[in-house]
Structures are given as structure tokens and as C-alpha cells.
Design a protein around this motif. Structure first.
Motif, PDB file in Angstrom:
ATOM      1  N   TYR A 162       0.834  -1.212   0.000  1.00  0.00           N
ATOM      2  CA  TYR A 162       0.000   0.000   0.000  1.00  0.00           C
ATOM      3  C   TYR A 162       0.866   1.258   0.000  1.00  0.00           C
ATOM      4  O   TYR A 162       1.801   1.386   0.776  1.00  0.00           O
ATOM      5  N   GLN A 163       0.539   2.179  -0.893  1.00  0.00           N
ATOM      6  CA  GLN A 163       1.357   3.397  -0.989  1.00  0.00           C
ATOM      7  C   GLN A 163       0.583   4.670  -0.699  1.00  0.00           C
ATOM      8  O   GLN A 163       1.150   5.762  -0.783  1.00  0.00           O
ATOM      9  N   GLY A 164      -0.680   4.553  -0.378  1.00  0.00           N
ATOM     10  CA  GLY A 164      -1.488   5.750  -0.116  1.00  0.00           C
ATOM     11  C   GLY A 164      -2.773   5.687  -0.914  1.00  0.00           C
ATOM     12  O   GLY A 164      -2.905   4.880  -1.837  1.00  0.00           O
ATOM     13  N   CYS A 165      -3.711   6.526  -0.507  1.00  0.00           N
ATOM     14  CA  CYS A 165      -5.036   6.471  -1.143  1.00  0.00           C
ATOM     15  C   CYS A 165      -5.598   7.880  -1.312  1.00  0.00           C
ATOM     16  O   CYS A 165      -5.492   8.711  -0.400  1.00  0.00           O
ATOM     17  N   ASP A 166      -6.192   8.124  -2.468  1.00  0.00           N
ATOM     18  CA  ASP A 166      -6.885   9.406  -2.664  1.00  0.00           C
ATOM     19  C   ASP A 166      -8.083   9.439  -1.715  1.00  0.00           C
ATOM     20  O   ASP A 166      -8.542   8.384  -1.276  1.00  0.00           O
ATOM     21  N   LEU A 167      -8.577  10.627  -1.451  1.00  0.00           N
ATOM     22  CA  LEU A 167      -9.772  10.710  -0.594  1.00  0.00           C
ATOM     23  C   LEU A 167     -10.997  10.569  -1.487  1.00  0.00           C
ATOM     24  O   LEU A 167     -11.175  11.341  -2.430  1.00  0.00           O
ATOM     25  N   ILE A 168     -11.798   9.567  -1.191  1.00  0.00           N
ATOM     26  CA  ILE A 168     -12.976   9.306  -2.017  1.00  0.00           C
ATOM     27  C   ILE A 168     -14.233   9.692  -1.247  1.00  0.00           C
ATOM     28  O   ILE A 168     -14.400   9.299  -0.097  1.00  0.00           O
ATOM     29  N   ILE A 169     -15.093  10.447  -1.887  1.00  0.00           N
ATOM     30  CA  ILE A 169     -16.360  10.809  -1.254  1.00  0.00           C
ATOM     31  C   ILE A 169     -17.487  10.421  -2.205  1.00  0.00           C
ATOM     32  O   ILE A 169     -17.446  10.743  -3.388  1.00  0.00           O
ATOM     33  N   ASP A 170     -18.441   9.696  -1.656  1.00  0.00           N
ATOM     34  CA  ASP A 170     -19.540   9.194  -2.469  1.00  0.00           C
ATOM     35  C   ASP A 170     -20.838   9.852  -2.018  1.00  0.00           C
ATOM     36  O   ASP A 170     -21.176   9.819  -0.836  1.00  0.00           O
ATOM     37  N   ILE A 171     -21.514  10.460  -2.958  1.00  0.00           N
ATOM     38  CA  ILE A 171     -22.843  11.026  -2.658  1.00  0.00           C
ATOM     39  C   ILE A 171     -23.845  10.256  -3.498  1.00  0.00           C
ATOM     40  O   ILE A 171     -23.786  10.288  -4.725  1.00  0.00           O
ATOM     41  N   ASP A 172     -24.715   9.522  -2.821  1.00  0.00           N
ATOM     42  CA  ASP A 172     -25.636   8.647  -3.519  1.00  0.00           C
ATOM     43  C   ASP A 172     -27.015   8.824  -2.909  1.00  0.00           C
ATOM     44  O   ASP A 172     -27.173   8.636  -1.702  1.00  0.00           O
ATOM     45  N   VAL A 173     -28.000   9.158  -3.733  1.00  0.00           N
ATOM     46  CA  VAL A 173     -29.340   9.405  -3.173  1.00  0.00           C
ATOM     47  C   VAL A 173     -29.946   8.153  -2.544  1.00  0.00           C
ATOM     48  O   VAL A 173     -30.939   8.239  -1.835  1.00  0.00           O
ATOM     49  N   GLU A 183      -8.655   5.588  10.251  1.00  0.00           N
ATOM     50  CA  GLU A 183      -9.169   6.288  11.438  1.00  0.00           C
ATOM     51  C   GLU A 183      -9.109   7.796  11.239  1.00  0.00           C
ATOM     52  O   GLU A 183      -9.968   8.538  11.707  1.00  0.00           O
ATOM     53  N   GLU A 184      -8.075   8.232  10.545  1.00  0.00           N
ATOM     54  CA  GLU A 184      -7.917   9.665  10.300  1.00  0.00           C
ATOM     55  C   GLU A 184      -8.958  10.141   9.286  1.00  0.00           C
ATOM     56  O   GLU A 184      -9.506  11.233   9.392  1.00  0.00           O
ATOM     57  N   ARG A 185      -9.262   9.278   8.324  1.00  0.00           N
ATOM     58  CA  ARG A 185     -10.294   9.616   7.334  1.00  0.00           C
ATOM     59  C   ARG A 185     -11.676   9.647   7.982  1.00  0.00           C
ATOM     60  O   ARG A 185     -12.557  10.384   7.570  1.00  0.00           O
ATOM     61  N   ARG A 186     -11.857   8.807   9.000  1.00  0.00           N
ATOM     62  CA  ARG A 186     -13.138   8.825   9.707  1.00  0.00           C
ATOM     63  C   ARG A 186     -13.385  10.208  10.315  1.00  0.00           C
ATOM     64  O   ARG A 186     -14.504  10.719  10.328  1.00  0.00           O
ATOM     65  N   GLU A 187     -12.320  10.823  10.793  1.00  0.00           N
ATOM     66  CA  GLU A 187     -12.434  12.163  11.375  1.00  0.00           C
ATOM     67  C   GLU A 187     -12.882  13.172  10.307  1.00  0.00           C
ATOM     68  O   GLU A 187     -13.650  14.085  10.594  1.00  0.00           O
ATOM     69  N   ILE A 188     -12.376  12.979   9.092  1.00  0.00           N
ATOM     70  CA  ILE A 188     -12.786  13.875   7.998  1.00  0.00           C
ATOM     71  C   ILE A 188     -14.262  13.645   7.673  1.00  0.00           C
ATOM     72  O   ILE A 188     -15.039  14.595   7.527  1.00  0.00           O
ATOM     73  N   VAL A 232     -17.399   4.724   2.571  1.00  0.00           N
ATOM     74  CA  VAL A 232     -16.590   4.847   1.342  1.00  0.00           C
ATOM     75  C   VAL A 232     -15.373   5.734   1.608  1.00  0.00           C
ATOM     76  O   VAL A 232     -14.251   5.435   1.188  1.00  0.00           O
ATOM     77  N   THR A 233     -15.590   6.814   2.336  1.00  0.00           N
ATOM     78  CA  THR A 233     -14.500   7.753   2.632  1.00  0.00           C
ATOM     79  C   THR A 233     -13.467   7.110   3.559  1.00  0.00           C
ATOM     80  O   THR A 233     -12.270   7.358   3.435  1.00  0.00           O
ATOM     81  N   ASP A 252     -12.809   3.801   4.001  1.00  0.00           N
ATOM     82  CA  ASP A 252     -12.168   2.580   3.507  1.00  0.00           C
ATOM     83  C   ASP A 252     -11.049   2.900   2.509  1.00  0.00           C
ATOM     84  O   ASP A 252     -11.301   3.383   1.411  1.00  0.00           O
ATOM     85  N   ILE A 253      -9.819   2.595   2.865  1.00  0.00           N
ATOM     86  CA  ILE A 253      -8.684   2.930   1.985  1.00  0.00           C
ATOM     87  C   ILE A 253      -8.465   1.883   0.881  1.00  0.00           C
ATOM     88  O   ILE A 253      -7.647   2.111  -0.002  1.00  0.00           O
ATOM     89  N   HIS A 254      -9.168   0.780   0.970  1.00  0.00           N
ATOM     90  CA  HIS A 254      -8.995  -0.235  -0.085  1.00  0.00           C
ATOM     91  C   HIS A 254     -10.220  -0.323  -0.999  1.00  0.00           C
ATOM     92  O   HIS A 254     -10.351  -1.264  -1.776  1.00  0.00           O
ATOM     93  N   ARG A 255     -11.107   0.641  -0.884  1.00  0.00           N
ATOM     94  CA  ARG A 255     -12.363   0.622  -1.644  1.00  0.00           C
ATOM     95  C   ARG A 255     -12.108   0.830  -3.136  1.00  0.00           C
ATOM     96  O   ARG A 255     -11.244   1.605  -3.532  1.00  0.00           O
ATOM     97  N   LEU A 256     -12.864   0.103  -3.944  1.00  0.00           N
ATOM     98  CA  LEU A 256     -12.797   0.316  -5.392  1.00  0.00           C
ATOM     99  C   LEU A 256     -13.959   1.224  -5.782  1.00  0.00           C
ATOM    100  O   LEU A 256     -15.064   1.071  -5.256  1.00  0.00           O
ATOM    101  N   ILE A 257     -13.689   2.169  -6.686  1.00  0.00           N
ATOM    102  CA  ILE A 257     -14.775   3.048  -7.145  1.00  0.00           C
ATOM    103  C   ILE A 257     -14.915   2.938  -8.659  1.00  0.00           C
ATOM    104  O   ILE A 257     -13.990   2.545  -9.351  1.00  0.00           O
ATOM    105  N   ARG A 258     -16.096   3.311  -9.109  1.00  0.00           N
ATOM    106  CA  ARG A 258     -16.414   3.180 -10.527  1.00  0.00           C
ATOM    107  C   ARG A 258     -15.397   3.920 -11.401  1.00  0.00           C
ATOM    108  O   ARG A 258     -15.042   5.060 -11.113  1.00  0.00           O
ATOM    109  N   TYR A 259     -14.953   3.273 -12.434  1.00  0.00           N
ATOM    110  CA  TYR A 259     -13.914   3.861 -13.291  1.00  0.00           C
ATOM    111  C   TYR A 259     -14.540   4.929 -14.203  1.00  0.00           C
ATOM    112  O   TYR A 259     -15.553   4.666 -14.867  1.00  0.00           O
ATOM    113  N   PRO A 260     -13.937   6.132 -14.247  1.00  0.00           N
ATOM    114  CA  PRO A 260     -14.515   7.178 -15.103  1.00  0.00           C
ATOM    115  C   PRO A 260     -14.526   6.758 -16.569  1.00  0.00           C
ATOM    116  O   PRO A 260     -13.575   6.131 -17.049  1.00  0.00           O
ATOM    117  N   GLY A 261     -15.596   7.076 -17.225  1.00  0.00           N
ATOM    118  CA  GLY A 261     -15.705   6.732 -18.647  1.00  0.00           C
ATOM    119  C   GLY A 261     -16.266   5.337 -18.882  1.00  0.00           C
ATOM    120  O   GLY A 261     -16.598   4.979 -20.008  1.00  0.00           O
TER     121      GLY A 261
END
Lengths: 389, 423
Positions: free
Chosen positions: B87-98, B198-203, B321-322, B324-333
Motif C-alpha cells: 500500500y502506498q497511499g489512497c486518494d480521498l474518495i467521497i460518495d454522494i448517492d441518493v 481512522e484519520e479519514r473517519r475524522e474527515i 466509502v470515505t 475505507d482505503i482499499h475501496r474500489l470506485i467506478r472507473y470514469p468513462g
């Protein structure tokens, strides 16, 4: 502005230590220690190192006559080498705790500008203001107090050091955050540095896992070093006995239910077993939890006996106080909010997926850690019944 | 031909045609990929691509139902053991889903039916309103209204939190319409990449207001007085007071009443609040005092009131989603297998005009299978299929057994939603 070398002498854990070639990663520790002991032949190193361990084993949180001289740097390096080869988590935790607390006390005496320099050396993204800036007001009993500080810390650095401290008032949501920086008082900033120092001592364990025997054997060929090492171990043996170090949580009307504990409790017990300094909230939770299960006072005291700041009388009083007041353990929701829920870490299926309620014909999630035990015991009894049938 | 085979071929044709337009994410070779095929609902993950052409060829060959990539980067993204991926790091992912929050339009377009007694209804129910059975099947739908609400949440997130509080730069934020019921935000920032769960949970808590402590922010009982929050205090205190001021100055009494009842306050307390509206407005705008003594309001009532306010201020994000550092998200396009819509990246300045169900800008249009001539005959297989409004045209509502003729993009949508079959 301080001379950085002066700072390193006072705070040898600073990354700038590398600049002064006290030790190089290429150095052979054997040669290095040999040279060091010959440089200080009068036993001063042994005395200061041992004084440190003695204080840590006695739960003293300060050291009288603490000196910020050249030897202070060597003391730091030897402590880390010793912890590495001792490979004993309770000892490491005690030393890390004592050393970081001493650091905290020393840092509180420093000028704001020096604290800022230290943060820079630690590569913390800090904004330093002189004069201080305002970030709010506090009105209490008709007294209006302006909230001001000299420091703002980048939220990512803040979270890395504060998230594990688990105090409610340190949660980001309860703090002043603007433009990527948290407004922070000097005292709180120093508390974060203390945490950095504490972890620095514990990181030893992550280097290579278990210390290599060859490395250890080699170092123990140095008479002076062996003397310190043996002294520490024999003292620790005595201390261990004194604490009546017993970590079996086995009481519940004669049966052992520790196997049924939820992961949040298991994790705290594991930390305690390793002698880690539990946070305030972890101490409360484990006390309320074991009280709720009617564990005998002695058993609960045992849990805390490994703490670096263990005081039997105080612990006894606090356990009884909590019992009298009838405090109940935190719910799963609260534990989650305090980052104490360990469902994911332990990949616990009951916590993660919930359970199937026959009555409601649906899956329910767990709301309270006490219910976890009930559920486990219910399932256990079902299994036994099946076997009997 | 089965519907799944048909859709796979449609997706395949798309990926073939748009091969050069498939966006390439940063650190592609270090990301883990996951795919859900058409024939079984399992995710094939731990896949990596060294070269962009390999990914494109995979999409053409396999044309999966869903395509995901990790927010994290790894030294060995294809290692099956998560601990050995490096693991080398993870972007911050935020999911807004109705899906995760209430929107009024759900009462209009979401439907359910009871498997026990056959009763059907609209909205969201936990159990059948007739026989109380929990064996109900629900069908959630989309409309311009709910997607607009989701878009407003994105604006709220960026304009009220990410930029002013977290100091995140616009260029670091990548926004994408998920292709179904919401938006993803990916924040690419060196410092954020180092944060652990845990740090992302704070965010996540900060963005939603979860686990806020009003006591720490200043709400407390001081002898006979209740001391409240102050606008001068940077952070959530300021946000809360500004929101209260907005309510007091722009809402009618009737709107305030509805709002406070929604917060769970009782009618007498709501009445008392409305009666003291002007006094309270003066109190909160005055930095010299913070005595919140209103008739009927004790600490508990104030907390209930403030929790309601916080709930309205906080962004509706899917917290796990925010975190989980190993979460997969939908690929753009890529194409969304439940709609046939494209996961479309949008710039912040394009978001205001963006309307996923009726987008005029061809470059941003997630509805990729448009065709006026290509008409398909389908048979409806779901009990009640709500009305669908796409490209300004209305389709449905339909009943089980209806034979319909619809253009290609609607056919793909209804087949992906599994409410119709090829006739």
C-alpha cells in the motif's frame, strides 16, 4: 531562534539528529557502542540508562536531574537499541510513555518560537503567528475571553497525531478548522509532539519484527552493555511479580467468557497486556464493561496493572466509584464515534454483518457490545445442545 | 439471445468505438481493478494493468457490467493478499448517492410490492402496509429531482467544507457522475494520500457533523442560564449560528414550524421558539452574550434543535466509502451496468449546468446509446415500473406484461434495470 544543535541535544528524537553524525545507519552498532563506553568509562552511561528504566518500572512520570547534554543524545540512542533487543512490549510501552512525558514537560518550558522550530524539524506543516491570532471567544460567568493562539497545524498532520488519542475534544469536528489548518493551543500542540515521540520508541518493533539473535548476541559481548541489559531484565522480573501480573480474564460464575468478548474489548485487553498506555476513554469503557459483567474488583485491577501509570489504590477507587454509580458501557454507535469499534480490524462477522433475528425474520445490526456476549453464548449453548441431541 | 448477452454486446460495441476516449486515471499501473461480469454477481478484483492499452483491450474483450479501480495505489496491485500489495497511499474518495438519504421524489417514483399478499405501493417501506410482512421487494428509480439534490450536496461539500475548511484546491477535486444515482469526488492531494482509515473517519465526521459535541462547542447549563454557541468561534459553531440566522431571517413562521417539527421538537416548544424569534435573533447576533434562555428550552431540547441544524448543514456522504482505503470506485468513462449510462467526469465549473438525464453538451452526456431510429420491442417483467423522463421525453409508467416500443437508450436502460426483457 535556537541553535539546531542545542535543540537536538535537548530533543534527540528530532530528525536533525542525522545531521550531527551521532550515529549513521551504516555504523556497526557494536563498534559504535564500544567506542561510546570507552568515551565515558566512569559508568555514567550505565547509571543514566538504568535510572531511566528504574523510573519507568516504578511508574514515575518525571526524572530528577534530567540533563540536556551530549550524553542525552547517546542515552536516547541506547534506549532505542535496548528496546529493540529486549523486544518486550510492556517495557517498550513504559519507556515510550516516560520518555514522551518528560519531553512534554521540557517542551512546555520552551518559547513559542522554539516549539515552532521543533515542528518544522519534524516536517509538520505549521503556521506560526506573532502576535497570536484570534479564532473565537469564550464567555463564562460574564467573563469574555478571546481565544487566541500562535499556532495552526495542517489538518492531515493534526489527524495523524490526534486521531489515536481519542479524546472527544480533539475530534476534528469539535475544533476550529479553516483553510486547511486547525487552530491549536501550544499545550495541545506539545501533546501531539509527545505522541510523536511515544510512537518513535514503539516504531522499533516494526523495523524487522523480532530482533535478530545474532545482533543481540554481538552487542551483549560488550561488558558494559551486558551489565545494563542484565540489570534491566532482573529488575523487570521483580517488578512483574510485584504487579502480580496476571492477564487471564476468566471470571464469570466459574466459566471463562473471555473468548466471547467483542473485538473492541479484545483490542483494549491486548493493548493492556502489552503494557500500552490506554487512553482515558478506553479505561472507562473496559471498566464499565467488566463491571457490567460483575467481574471481581481484583480481576479488573489486574487489567490496569500493566499500565505505565498504574496506581493500585486509585484504580480500586475508580472501579468502585463506577460500580456504585452504575455506569453502563458505551454503545456500538458511541464506540464507532470514538474510533474504538474494531469490527473491521478483526473482521468480526457478527459486528460487521449483524445477526438474524428469528422473531423479526430480518437481519439486525449489533447495537451494544454486551449483547455480543449474549449472542455468542446463545450460539454456543445451541451448539452444545445440538451435540447433546 | 439473453438480455445479458445483448447488453454485453452493446457495451462491447461502445468500448470499441470509444477506445480513444476512455479516460486514463493517474497512477494507472499502481491501481487495483475490479470487474463484475454479466453472468455472475461477483467481483473479480486484484487485477492490474501496466499499460493503458491493456485496460482498453480488456474492456473491449470482456465488456463487463461494472468497472472499478482503487482509490489506493500499490506496489503490487494484483497481489491477492491485501497485506502484501504494498500500500502506498489512497486518494480521498467521497460518495454522494441518493440511495443513502431521503428525497421527497422517492415517494413518487420508488415502488414496492409485497411477496406475501401482492400489495403494491409507492415510496420506501420497511414492511407491507397491508399484511405487515417484511418480504417486500422495492424498486428505486431516478429522476431529475433526486439527481439535482445529489448535485446540490456536491456543491455543499465543495463550497462549504472542502474549499473553505480543508483548503483543498479546485484542481485537486475530480468530480464524476456515477452513472446512476449520484456523484463521486476524488481528491488527489499528496498529504491526504497518507491518511489512514481512522484519520479519514475524522474527515467524514467533520463533513457530516457526526459525533459533534455541543458541550465542547459551548452549550452548557450555568446555574439558571443556558449558555449557547457563538458565531465568532471558527468551525462548526460558526456554521450552526449562520444556519440559524438564515432560518430566522428567511423562513416564514410556517416553514420554521415544519422544520422544527421535523427536528423532533413538540408543538408547544415550536410555538415558544416562534414567539421568541426576534429575541433569539438578537442574542445570536450579539458577540457579547450567549445566554439562550427560551421558554421550554432545556439543554436536551437545545441539543435536539442543534442536531437538526447540524443534520441540515452536513453533507450527505456515504461515510464508509470515505473511510475505507482499499475501496474500489467506478472507473470514469466506464458504463454503469444498472443503467447503461456512462460514469462521466465533470469540471467544477461545468457542474451547475450539468443535467445527467438531459445534458445538452455532447462531451458531458452520460447517455451514450441515443438513437431515434433504433426502436426496440420489450416486454415489462416488473410489477410496477415508474415513469422515466430521459432527454425531455416521458416513458412509462408500465405494468407487468406490457409490450412496449422504445428507443435504444431507453431499451438499454430498462434492460439494465432488469424490469424488461427483449420481446
Amino acid at each position: 531562534m535556537s541553535n539546531i544543535f542545542d535543540l537536538v541535544k535537548r530533543y534527540p528524537w528530532l530528525p536533525s539528529l542525522k545531521k550531527y553524525s551521532y550515529i549513521d545507519s551504516k555504523d556497526d552498532p557494536y563498534e559504535y557502542l564500544l567506542e561510546l563506553f570507552s568515551k565515558y568509562p566512569n559508568g555514567e552511561i550505565q547509571e543514566r540508562v538504568f535510572k531511566f528504566f528504574r523510573a519507568a518500572f516504578e511508574n514515575i512520570e518525571y526524572l530528577s536531574g534530567h540533563k540536556n547534554d551530549d550524553l542525552n543524545i547517546y542515552l536516547y540512542l541506547i534506549l532505542r537499541i535496548l528496546l529493540y533487543i529486549l523486544d518486550n512490549k510492556p517495557i517498550s510501552n513504559r519507556i515510550a510513555n516516560l520518555y514522551s512525558k518528560i519531553t512534554n514537560n521540557e517542551l512546555l518550558k520552551e518559547a513559542d518560537a522554539t516549539v515552532y522550530e521543533i515542528c518544522q524539524d519534524l516536517n509538520l506543516k505549521i503556521k506560526y503567528y506573532q502576535p497570536p491570532i484570534n479564532y473565537g471567544i469564550n464567555i463564562s460567568k460574564d467573563q469574555k475571553q478571546i481565544l487566541e493562539t500562535n499556532f495552526r497545524i495542517h489538518y492531515a498532520d493534526y489527524l495523524k497525531l490526534a486521531a489515536n488519542l481519542r479524546d472527544e475534544y480533539r475530534k476534528l469536528v469539535n475544533n476550529a478548522l479553516s483553510e486547511g489548518y486547525v487552530f491549536i493551543q501550544k499545550r495541545s500542540l506539545i501533546r501531539l509532539i509527545q505522541e510523536y515521540v511515544r510512537r518513535k520508541f514503539l516504531n522499533n518493533e516494526d523495523d524487522e519484527g523480532k530482533s535478530s539473535n545474532k545482533f543481540k548476541k554481538n552487542l551483549l559481548k560488550i561488558q558494559e552493555f551486558k551489565e545494563i541489559y542484565d540489570n534491566i531484565l532482573s529488575h523487570w522480573e521483580l517488578k512483574k511479580e510485584e504487579f502480580e501480573y496476571n492477564f487471564e480474564i476468566s471470571f464469570k460464575k466459574g466459566s471463562n467468557i473471555s473468548k466471547d468478548f467483542p473485538p473492541c474489548i479484545k483490542d483494549i485487553l491486548l493493548k493492556a497486556e502489552e503494557g500500552q498506555n490506554l487512553t482515558h476513554i478506553e479505561r472507562l469503557f473496559i471498566t464499565f464493561f467488566l463491571n457490567a459483567l460483575d467481574y471481581p474488583e481484583d480481576e479488573i485491577i489486574n487489567v490496569f496493572s500493566t499500565m505505565p501509570d498504574f496506581d493500585k489504590k486509585k484504580t480500586e477507587y475508580q472501579i468502585n466509584f463506577a460500580k456504585r454509580k452504575g455506569y453502563i458501557p458505551h454503545s456500538c454507535a458511541t464506540l464507532k464515534s470514538l474510533n474504538l469499534c474494531m469490527a473491521v480490524k478483526y473482521n468480526d462477522q457478527i459486528c460487521l454483518e449483524g445477526y438474524f433475528s428469528k422473531k423479526l425474520d430480518t437481519k439486525k445490526t449489533l447495537a451494544h457490545p454486551l449483547f455480543y456476549i449474549q449472542l455468542k453464548q446463545y450460539r454456543g449453548s445451541k451448539k452444545i445442545k445440538k451435540l447433546e441431541d | 439471445m439473453s438480455e445479458k448477452n445483448y447488453l454485453k454486446r452493446v457495451f462491447q460495441a461502445y468500448y470499441k468505438e470509444k477506445r480513444e476516449e476512455i479516460p486514463i486515471i493517474t497512477k494507472l499501473e499502481k491501481r487495483e481493478f475490479g470487474f463484475i461480469p454479466w453472468d455472475k454477481e461477483i467481483m473479480n478484483r486484484h487485477i492490474c494493468f501496466k499499460f493503458t492499452e491493456d485496460l482498453k483491450q480488456y474492456l473491449i474483450n470482456e465488456s463487463p457490467k461494472h468497472v472499478y479501480s482503487s482509490g489506493a495505489s500499490y506496489l503490487q496491485p494484483d497481489n491477492l493478499d491485501m497485506d502484501k500489495k504494498g500500500y502506498q497511499g489512497c486518494d480521498l474518495i467521497i460518495d454522494i448517492d441518493v440511495d443513502h438519504f431521503y428525497t421527497p421524489c422517492k415517494d413518487v417514483h420508488d415502488t414496492w410490492y409485497c411477496k406475501e399478499c401482492g400489495k403494491t405501493g409507492k415510496g420506501i417501506v420497511k414492511k407491507c402496509t397491508k399484511c405487515n410482512s417484511i418480504k417486500t421487494k422495492s424498486l428505486s428509480w431516478i429522476c431529475e429531482d433526486c439527481l439535482k439534490i445529489a448535485k446540490n450536496e456536491v456543491f455543499k461539500l465543495i463550497n462549504n467544507f472542502l474549499v473553505p475548511d480543508f483548503g483543498i484546491k479546485d484542481k485537486e477535486i475530480k468530480i464524476a457522475f456515477s452513472g446512476h444515482r449520484g456523484y463521486h469526488l476524488k481528491i488527489e492531494n499528496k498529504k491526504i494520500r497518507t491518511l489512514l482509515s481512522e484519520e479519514r473517519r475524522e474527515i467524514a465526521d467533520y463533513l457530516t457533523g457526526e459525533n459533534i459535541s455541543f458541550e465542547i462547542l459551548g452549550l452548557r447549563q450555568d446555574r439558571s442560564n443556558i449558555l449557547g454557541l457563538l458565531k465568532e468561534n471558527i468551525g462548526w459553531s460558526q456554521k450552526i449560528i449562520k444556519k440559524i440566522e438564515e432560518i430566522l431571517t428567511t423562513y416564514t413562521n410556517q416553514e420554521i414550524e415544519l422544520l422544527l417539527l421535523r427536528y423532533g421538537l413538540n408543538r408547544n416548544i415550536v410555538k415558544s421558539f416562534i414567539n421568541s424569534k426576534r429575541d433569539f435573533q438578537q442574542i445570536i447576533s450579539n458577540s457579547k452574550q450567549n445566554i439562550w434562555n427560551l421558554e421550554g428550552f432545556g439543554i436536551k431540547t437545545w441539543e435536539k434543535f442543534l442536531f437538526g441544524i447540524v443534520d441540515d448543514i452536513g453533507a450527505e456522504i456515504d461515510g464508509p466509502v470515505t473511510i475505507d482505503i482499499h475501496r474500489l470506485i467506478r472507473y470514469p468513462g466506464s458504463l454503469h451496468g444498472k443503467t447503461g449510462f456512462k460514469t462521466q467526469e465533470i469540471n467544477h465549473d461545468e457542474l451547475d449546468d450539468f443535467n445527467p438525464l438531459n445534458e445538452n453538451n455532447e462531451r458531458l452526456d452520460p447517455i451514450v446509446f441515443k438513437s431515434k431510429e433504433n426502436i426496440h420491442k420489450l416486454q415489462i417483467i416488473e410489477h410496477d415500473v415508474p415513469e422515466t423522463r430521459i432527454k425531455g421525453k416521458k416513458y412509462g409508467p408500465y405494468k407487468k406484461g406490457d409490450i412496449i416500443e422504445v428507443p435504444h437508450h431507453i431499451a438499454v436502460f430498462l434492460l439494465c434495470r432488469e424490469v424488461a426483457k427483449l420481446s
